[in-house]
Scaffold this motif. Structure first.
Motif, PDB file in Angstrom:
ATOM      1  N   THR A 312       0.828  -1.209   0.000  1.00 33.24           N
ATOM      2  CA  THR A 312       0.000   0.000   0.000  1.00 33.24           C
ATOM      3  C   THR A 312       0.860   1.256   0.000  1.00 33.24           C
ATOM      4  O   THR A 312       0.629   2.190  -0.779  1.00 33.24           O
ATOM      5  CB  THR A 312      -0.947   0.007   1.210  1.00 33.24           C
ATOM      6  OG1 THR A 312      -1.836  -1.111   1.112  1.00 33.24           O
ATOM      7  CG2 THR A 312      -1.756   1.295   1.264  1.00 33.24           C
ATOM      8  N   GLY A 354      -6.152 -12.667  -3.944  1.00 30.44           N
ATOM      9  CA  GLY A 354      -5.455 -11.615  -4.682  1.00 30.44           C
ATOM     10  C   GLY A 354      -3.963 -11.823  -4.634  1.00 30.44           C
ATOM     11  O   GLY A 354      -3.482 -12.923  -4.370  1.00 30.44           O
ATOM     12  N   GLN A 358      -1.978  -7.085  -7.853  1.00 33.80           N
ATOM     13  CA  GLN A 358      -3.372  -6.653  -7.945  1.00 33.80           C
ATOM     14  C   GLN A 358      -3.686  -5.601  -6.876  1.00 33.80           C
ATOM     15  O   GLN A 358      -4.358  -4.606  -7.148  1.00 33.80           O
ATOM     16  CB  GLN A 358      -4.287  -7.862  -7.816  1.00 33.80           C
ATOM     17  CG  GLN A 358      -4.157  -8.832  -8.988  1.00 33.80           C
ATOM     18  CD  GLN A 358      -4.707 -10.215  -8.674  1.00 33.80           C
ATOM     19  OE1 GLN A 358      -5.909 -10.391  -8.534  1.00 33.80           O
ATOM     20  NE2 GLN A 358      -3.827 -11.200  -8.561  1.00 33.80           N
ATOM     21  N   GLU A 359      -3.187  -5.809  -5.662  1.00 29.00           N
ATOM     22  CA  GLU A 359      -3.410  -4.816  -4.611  1.00 29.00           C
ATOM     23  C   GLU A 359      -2.693  -3.510  -4.938  1.00 29.00           C
ATOM     24  O   GLU A 359      -3.226  -2.417  -4.718  1.00 29.00           O
ATOM     25  CB  GLU A 359      -2.952  -5.357  -3.258  1.00 29.00           C
ATOM     26  CG  GLU A 359      -3.835  -6.469  -2.734  1.00 29.00           C
ATOM     27  CD  GLU A 359      -3.983  -6.470  -1.217  1.00 29.00           C
ATOM     28  OE1 GLU A 359      -3.465  -5.533  -0.563  1.00 29.00           O
ATOM     29  OE2 GLU A 359      -4.636  -7.389  -0.695  1.00 29.00           O
ATOM     30  N   LEU A 362      -4.714  -1.609  -7.512  1.00 28.97           N
ATOM     31  CA  LEU A 362      -5.956  -1.050  -6.966  1.00 28.97           C
ATOM     32  C   LEU A 362      -5.673   0.180  -6.108  1.00 28.97           C
ATOM     33  O   LEU A 362      -6.426   1.162  -6.149  1.00 28.97           O
ATOM     34  CB  LEU A 362      -6.695  -2.116  -6.158  1.00 28.97           C
ATOM     35  CG  LEU A 362      -8.093  -1.746  -5.634  1.00 28.97           C
ATOM     36  CD1 LEU A 362      -8.964  -1.187  -6.750  1.00 28.97           C
ATOM     37  CD2 LEU A 362      -8.746  -2.962  -4.989  1.00 28.97           C
ATOM     38  N   PRO A 410     -14.087  -0.628  -3.530  1.00 24.47           N
ATOM     39  CA  PRO A 410     -12.648  -0.930  -3.574  1.00 24.47           C
ATOM     40  C   PRO A 410     -11.983  -0.953  -2.204  1.00 24.47           C
ATOM     41  O   PRO A 410     -11.105  -1.795  -1.956  1.00 24.47           O
ATOM     42  CB  PRO A 410     -12.089   0.203  -4.437  1.00 24.47           C
ATOM     43  CG  PRO A 410     -13.231   0.615  -5.309  1.00 24.47           C
ATOM     44  CD  PRO A 410     -14.442   0.472  -4.437  1.00 24.47           C
ATOM     45  N   VAL A 413     -12.769  -4.143  -0.562  1.00 20.93           N
ATOM     46  CA  VAL A 413     -12.024  -5.187  -1.256  1.00 20.93           C
ATOM     47  C   VAL A 413     -10.595  -5.270  -0.728  1.00 20.93           C
ATOM     48  O   VAL A 413     -10.073  -6.348  -0.456  1.00 20.93           O
ATOM     49  CB  VAL A 413     -12.038  -4.924  -2.779  1.00 20.93           C
ATOM     50  CG1 VAL A 413     -10.976  -5.764  -3.482  1.00 20.93           C
ATOM     51  CG2 VAL A 413     -13.411  -5.222  -3.359  1.00 20.93           C
ATOM     52  N   LEU A 414      -9.953  -4.118  -0.567  1.00 22.40           N
ATOM     53  CA  LEU A 414      -8.588  -4.091  -0.054  1.00 22.40           C
ATOM     54  C   LEU A 414      -8.521  -4.607   1.374  1.00 22.40           C
ATOM     55  O   LEU A 414      -7.601  -5.349   1.736  1.00 22.40           O
ATOM     56  CB  LEU A 414      -8.024  -2.672  -0.136  1.00 22.40           C
ATOM     57  CG  LEU A 414      -7.646  -2.182  -1.539  1.00 22.40           C
ATOM     58  CD1 LEU A 414      -7.343  -0.693  -1.512  1.00 22.40           C
ATOM     59  CD2 LEU A 414      -6.451  -2.957  -2.076  1.00 22.40           C
ATOM     60  N   ASN A 417      -8.473  -8.183   1.314  1.00 19.28           N
ATOM     61  CA  ASN A 417      -7.466  -8.763   0.407  1.00 19.28           C
ATOM     62  C   ASN A 417      -8.122  -9.555  -0.718  1.00 19.28           C
ATOM     63  O   ASN A 417      -7.735 -10.682  -1.032  1.00 19.28           O
ATOM     64  CB  ASN A 417      -6.494  -9.658   1.169  1.00 19.28           C
ATOM     65  CG  ASN A 417      -5.750  -8.932   2.268  1.00 19.28           C
ATOM     66  OD1 ASN A 417      -5.923  -9.241   3.447  1.00 19.28           O
ATOM     67  ND2 ASN A 417      -4.941  -7.952   1.918  1.00 19.28           N
ATOM     68  N   SER A 419      -8.710  -8.399  -4.067  1.00 16.51           N
ATOM     69  CA  SER A 419      -8.577  -7.628  -5.301  1.00 16.51           C
ATOM     70  C   SER A 419      -8.877  -8.456  -6.547  1.00 16.51           C
ATOM     71  O   SER A 419      -9.357  -7.929  -7.558  1.00 16.51           O
ATOM     72  CB  SER A 419      -7.180  -7.020  -5.399  1.00 16.51           C
ATOM     73  OG  SER A 419      -6.194  -8.020  -5.210  1.00 16.51           O
ATOM     74  N   TYR A 420      -8.612  -9.756  -6.486  1.00 16.98           N
ATOM     75  CA  TYR A 420      -8.864 -10.614  -7.650  1.00 16.98           C
ATOM     76  C   TYR A 420     -10.334 -10.556  -8.061  1.00 16.98           C
ATOM     77  O   TYR A 420     -10.652 -10.461  -9.252  1.00 16.98           O
ATOM     78  CB  TYR A 420      -8.459 -12.048  -7.329  1.00 16.98           C
ATOM     79  CG  TYR A 420      -8.619 -13.024  -8.481  1.00 16.98           C
ATOM     80  CD1 TYR A 420      -7.553 -13.299  -9.323  1.00 16.98           C
ATOM     81  CD2 TYR A 420      -9.823 -13.681  -8.711  1.00 16.98           C
ATOM     82  CE1 TYR A 420      -7.677 -14.206 -10.371  1.00 16.98           C
ATOM     83  CE2 TYR A 420      -9.971 -14.574  -9.756  1.00 16.98           C
ATOM     84  CZ  TYR A 420      -8.893 -14.838 -10.583  1.00 16.98           C
ATOM     85  OH  TYR A 420      -9.036 -15.725 -11.633  1.00 16.98           O
TER      86      TYR A 420
END
Length: 452
Positions: A312, A354, A358-359, A362, A410, A413-414, A417, A419-420
Motif C-alpha cells: 500500500t 489476490g 493486484q493490490e 488497486l 474498492p 475489497v482491499l 485482500n 482484489s482478484y
C-alpha cells in the motif's frame, strides 16, 4: 488512444521484458562446451572448467526447467545425469522435455511432498560425487519452496506452518529466507557443503532486490551471512515465537546454544570449488521493456530505486510519481513510459483472493481516481500473482468509477485482500499464464502528455 490499444502497448512492453529474461536464451548466451572444457561467458570475462569427471545437471525454480533444457545440447553425451525440480504448473513451453534428466514437480509458494521428494532425489544423486566431478546448477526464484530437505527433527508439516506464518505476517523475502536457511539441509550454502569437493557452477536468475546471491532461492551454493540469532530475532519481531511448532523452536534454540551446526560462512573450504554466476535480473527486463517502449514512440523512464516494503505504501508513493509526470507539459508531446521493478509485500488480514500486484494496482487507482492520461500494468514476470491464475492487473483513471457502477467497494475489497474478485468483475485481470522465468515484478505506466 483506446483502452484496448493502451493495454496492448503495456502488454507488449511487459512481454519484451519477460523475453529478455528468458532462462533458455540466457543459458545459450552464457555457456559453451569445447572439447574437454566448459566455457562460461559473463560480460567480457570467460571462465573455463575441465570436463574430466562425471557431469551432473541439477536445478530448482520456476525457470530452472527452461535453463536445463538449454543446457542439455551444450553438455550432450558428457552428461552423467541430473535432477530438476520445477512447479506443478506448466510453463509457457508446454513441450518442455528434459530427458535424460529426472524431472520432479514441487509445490509453490509453499513446499509440499513433491518439493520434499525433489530434495531427497537431488541429494541422493550427489551422494557419490568425486573431486573431479562437475555439477551445473540452474537456480531461479521459487527454489526456496520447490527444493526442500528439512533438518532432522523438523517435519515438512512443521516447516510449512512456519512458512505460512511468515508469508501472512508481511515479512520480506530476506527475512523469510533467513528462517528457511536455518531449517534446511540444502539452503544457506548447505548444498555447496554437501557437494564438496566436486566443482559446482551455479547459474542464477535473480528474483530479489539488489540481486543478493545469498537470498535467491535461499542461497544453496552461497555462503550464508545470517545466523541462528537472526532467524530467532525475525520470529520474535513478528511475534511468531509462540505460534511456531515446538520442533522448530527447539532446533533454533539448539543452534543458539551451539548444539546444531550453523550454515556455512564465507571463507569455509566448502566454497573453494564453487562458482556462482548471475545471468539475469529485474534490471535486464526493465531495460528491454524500455527499449520496446522507445520503439513504439514513447519516452521511457526507469525509476532508479526498486519498489519494496509494504504494498500500500509503495503504491501510494508510485502514484505520486505518476501524478508528477501528469502535471508536466512535455515539449516533444510524446507519451512517457514510466517503469519500475521490485517486489512488495502484503500483510494479509482478510480472507479474499489476490496478490501484491493486484493490490498495488488497486491502490494506485484509488490515489489517481478520475485523473486522466495514464494507464498502469502491474504484474509478476513469472505470470503468477499470489495464489491466483493472474500475473497482475490493468488500471487507469476510470477503474474505480467502473467498479462503483458494478456495486463494488474498492476499500472493502482491499481490507479483505480480495482484489482478484474486483478485477475479475471488471475484466481487468492480466492473465498471460506462467512465463517460465522469474525476475520479480514490473510496473509499466503509459502517460499521455497534456495538451497545451
Amino acid at each position: 488512444m483506446s483502452t484496448q490499444a493502451l493495454r496492448a502497448h503495456l502488454q507488449t512492453f511487459f512481454s519484451a521484458g519477460v523475453d529478455a529474461a528468458d532462462p533458455a536464451q540466457l543459458i545459450r548466451r552464457t555457456v559453451r562446451a569445447e572439447h574437454t572444457h566448459l566455457n562460461v561467458h559473463i560480460g567480457s570475462h570467460t571462465s573455463t572448467f575441465p570436463l574430466q569427471g562425471h557431469v551432473f545437471l541439477i536445478g530448482a525454480g520456476k525457470g530452472a526447467g527452461r535453463m536445463a533444457q538449454a543446457f542439455l545440447p551444450v553438455l550432450g553425451e558428457r552428461l552423467t545425469g541430473g535432477v530438476v525440480i520445477v512447479p506443478q504448473i506448466v510453463p509457457k513451453d508446454a513441450q518442455l522435455r528434459l530427458d535424460p534428466l529426472s524431472t520432479v514437480h514441487g509445490e509453490h509458494p509453499l513446499p509440499g511432498q513433491g518439493s520434499l521428494r525433489g530434495g531427497k532425489e537431488l541429494m541422493a544423486l550427489l551422494a557419490h560425487r568425486h573431486p573431479s566431478d562437475l555439477i551445473c546448477f540452474c537456480l531461479t526464484g521459487g527454489a526456496s519452496s520447490l527444493l526442500v530437505q528439512p533438518v532432522p527433527g523438523v517435519s515438512l508439516e512443521d516447516k510449512l506452518a512456519v512458512n505460512r506464518l511468515l508469508l501472512a505476517s508481511g515479512a520480506d523475502i530476506q527475512a523469510i529466507n533467513t528462517v528457511r536457511k536455518h531449517l534446511s539441509q540444502i539452503k544457506g550454502g548447505n548444498l555447496a557443503r554437501f557437494a564438496s569437493p566436486a566443482t559446482v557452477l551455479s547459474f542464477i536468475l535473480s528474483d530479489v532486490i539488489g540481486d543478493d546471491l545469498s537470498t535467491i532461492g535461499s542461497g544453496p551454493t552461497v555462503a550464508d551471512p545470517t545466523t541462528f540469532q537472526d532467524a530467532w530475532d525475525i520470529l520474535e519481531n513478528y511475534d511468531l515465537l509462540t505460534a511456531i511448532p515446538s520442533s522448530v523452536e527447539r532446533h533454533l534454540a539448539q543452534g543458539l546454544s551451539g548444539l546444531a551446526e550453523e550454515t556455512p560462512k564465507p571463507g569455509e573450504a566448502a566454497f573453494s570449488n564453487v562458482h556462482n554466476f548471475l545471468i539475469g535480473s529485474n534490471s535486464l527486463a526493465l531495460e528491454a521493456a524500455a527499449c520496446a517502449a522507445r520503439q513504439h514512440g514513447c519516452t521511457p523512464e526507469i525509476l532508479p530505486e526498486p519498489l519494496d516494503g509494504d504494498t500500500t505504501q509503495a503504491a501510494r508513493a508510485f502514484a505520486r510519481q505518476i501524478r508528477t509526470r501528469l502535471s508536466k507539459d512535455l515539449n516533444d508531446k510524446r507519451p512517457v513510459c514510466l517503469l519500475a521493478g521490485g517486489e512488495t509485500t502484503v500483510h494479509v488480514t482478510g480472507k479474499g483472493k489476490g496478490g501484491r500486484n493486484q493490490e498495488f494496482a488497486l491502490v494506485v487507482a484509488q490515489e489517481l481516481h478520475n485523473e486522466s492520461g495514464w494507464a498502469l500494468l502491474s504484474a509478476g514476470t513469472d505470470g503468477i500473482d499470489g495464489p491466483t491464475d493472474a500475473a497482475g492487473a490493468f488500471v487507469d483513471g476510470n477503474s474505480l468509477h467502473r467498479a462503483h457502477e458494478k456495486g463494488l467497494d474498492p476499500q472493502a475489497v482491499l481490507q479483505n485482500n480480495d482484489s482478484y474478485a474486483l478485477f475479475a468483475a471488471l475484466g481487468d485481470l492480466f492473465q498471460p499464464g506462467p512465463t517460465g522465468t522469474n525476475v520479480m515484478d514490473m510496473k509499466i505506466v503509459f502517460i499521455a502528455p497534456l495538451e497545451g
